[in-house]
Design an enzyme around this catalytic site. Structure first.
Site, short mmCIF file in Angstrom:
data_model
loop_
_atom_site.label_atom_id
_atom_site.label_comp_id
_atom_site.label_asym_id
_atom_site.label_seq_id
_atom_site.Cartn_x
_atom_site.Cartn_y
_atom_site.Cartn_z
N GLY A 134 0.78 -1.25 0.00
CA GLY A 134 0.00 0.00 0.00
C GLY A 134 0.80 1.28 0.00
O GLY A 134 0.27 2.33 0.39
N SER A 135 2.04 1.24 -0.48
CA SER A 135 2.82 2.48 -0.43
C SER A 135 2.32 3.50 -1.46
O SER A 135 2.40 4.71 -1.23
CB SER A 135 4.31 2.21 -0.61
OG SER A 135 4.60 1.82 -1.93
N ASN A 136 1.78 3.02 -2.59
CA ASN A 136 1.22 3.98 -3.55
C ASN A 136 -0.06 4.62 -3.01
O ASN A 136 -0.28 5.82 -3.16
CB ASN A 136 0.96 3.28 -4.90
CG ASN A 136 2.21 3.20 -5.75
OD1 ASN A 136 2.66 4.20 -6.29
ND2 ASN A 136 2.79 2.02 -5.83
N LEU A 185 -8.54 -8.31 -13.56
CA LEU A 185 -9.98 -8.01 -13.42
C LEU A 185 -10.72 -8.56 -14.63
O LEU A 185 -10.34 -8.27 -15.77
CB LEU A 185 -10.19 -6.50 -13.35
CG LEU A 185 -9.80 -5.84 -12.02
CD1 LEU A 185 -9.84 -4.33 -12.17
CD2 LEU A 185 -10.70 -6.29 -10.88
N ASN A 203 -3.76 1.42 -14.05
CA ASN A 203 -2.85 0.52 -13.34
C ASN A 203 -1.47 1.15 -13.32
O ASN A 203 -1.08 1.82 -14.27
CB ASN A 203 -2.77 -0.83 -14.07
CG ASN A 203 -1.84 -1.81 -13.35
OD1 ASN A 203 -1.96 -2.02 -12.15
ND2 ASN A 203 -0.92 -2.42 -14.09
N HIS A 255 2.56 0.24 -13.08
CA HIS A 255 3.45 -0.91 -13.30
C HIS A 255 4.90 -0.43 -13.17
O HIS A 255 5.25 0.63 -13.71
CB HIS A 255 3.19 -1.49 -14.69
CG HIS A 255 3.97 -2.74 -14.95
ND1 HIS A 255 3.56 -3.98 -14.52
CD2 HIS A 255 5.16 -2.92 -15.57
CE1 HIS A 255 4.46 -4.88 -14.89
NE2 HIS A 255 5.44 -4.27 -15.52
N ASP A 276 -1.46 -5.48 -18.96
CA ASP A 276 -0.35 -4.50 -18.99
C ASP A 276 -0.19 -3.82 -20.35
O ASP A 276 0.91 -3.36 -20.67
CB ASP A 276 0.98 -5.16 -18.59
CG ASP A 276 1.02 -5.56 -17.13
OD1 ASP A 276 0.28 -4.96 -16.32
OD2 ASP A 276 1.78 -6.47 -16.79
C1 GRF Z 1 4.20 -1.26 -7.23
O1 GRF Z 1 5.51 -1.53 -7.63
C2 GRF Z 1 3.28 -1.17 -8.43
O2 GRF Z 1 3.90 -0.69 -9.58
C3 GRF Z 1 2.93 -2.59 -8.67
O3 GRF Z 1 2.81 -3.15 -7.41
C4 GRF Z 1 3.61 -2.45 -6.48
C5 GRF Z 1 2.69 -2.04 -5.37
O4 GRF Z 1 3.36 -1.44 -4.30
N1 GRF Z 1 1.74 -2.68 -9.47
P1 GRF Z 1 2.52 -0.80 -3.11
O5 GRF Z 1 1.55 -1.86 -2.62
O6 GRF Z 1 1.79 0.40 -3.63
O7 GRF Z 1 3.54 -0.47 -2.08
#
Ligand code: GRF
Length: 216
Positions: free
Chosen positions: A11-13, A93, A107, A109, A150
């Site tokens: 969940g860092s994003n 999905l 998404n 990536h 993707d």
């Molecule tokens: C990220 O590297 C994103 O590009 C990929 O999964 C990872 C998720 O990281 N799809 P986080 O859960 O947001 O930390």
């Protein structure tokens, strides 16, 4: 712009988005729902700390994946989400998702798609593939989720040089910080009306024409 975020792990994003909202650098973005495909993950703690409602659609509660993805799409629509982001969501999905949720789904990536995307390109495997290929550059890509894994239209991309002596862990760390910045910036542009995403997809393709999705 009411935003739904789909997560599966760290969940860092999601955290980067919520931090940007909290410090006022993401005006016009309102997180309305976090959806997880498994319980007990850090991303759910991030949602809870940020005061964002979260729902878990676990595999064992939905043995039929089409039914689960339909429920996920419907949940986003019912929460009033306008845009959804797969931020570390690790499953494809199915088309039933798009029957429920008609807004654009993005998404993120961790490579420069179309390089190092598709089946098996998850997490650290992506960065290993970059190093094994001897690529001089890597980076992050945000793309629309379409029928091909993707492979939806690229919305934003940022590149970095692969450093000499770099290993997969260090590349993963550096790309992740690019992801955080790129995702926030892309959402900011969308919310400000400076970037339109998904118009062609939602106008020209019905739910039956769109199938799989992005994932990690
Ligand atoms: C990220 O590297 C994103 O590009 C990929 O999964 C990872 C998720 O990281 N799809 P986080 O859960 O947001 O930390």
């Amino acid at each position: 712009m009411r935003l739904g975020v789909l997560v599966s792990g760290r969940g860092s994003n999601l955290e980067a988005i919520l931090k940007a909202i909290a410090d006022g650098s993401l005006p016009g973005v309102e997180p309305c729902l976090v959806i997880a495909n498994r319980p007990g993950i850090r991303a759910l703690d991030v949602a809870s700390r940020g005061g964002v409602p979260a729902r878990v659609f676990a595999r064992d509660a939905y043995p039929d994946v089409m039914a689960r993805d339909a429920a996920i799409g419907l949940a986003l629509a019912q929460a009033g989400c306008e845009v959804a982001v797969l931020a570390g969501y690790d499953q494809v999905l199915r088309r039933s998702y798009f029957a429920g949720f008609r807004g654009p789904t993005l998404n993120i990536h961790p490579s420069l798609l179309p390089r190092h995307g598709g089946r098996g390109m998850l997490g650290i495997a992506v960065h290993r593939a970059v190093l094994e290929a001897g690529d001089a550059e890597s980076g992050a890509t945000i793309h629309e989720v379409t029928a091909e894994l993707d492979a939806g239209p690229v919305v934003a991309q940022e590149r970095i040089a692969v450093l000499p002596e770099e290993d997969a862990d260090s590349l993963a760390r550096r790309v992740l910080s690019v992801e955080h910045r790129l995702l926030v910036e892309t959402l900011r542009r969308m919310a400000a009306g400076a970037l339109t995403v998904g118009a062609s997809a939602s106008m020209t393709a019905g739910p039956r024409d769109r199938r799989a999705g992005g994932r990690i």
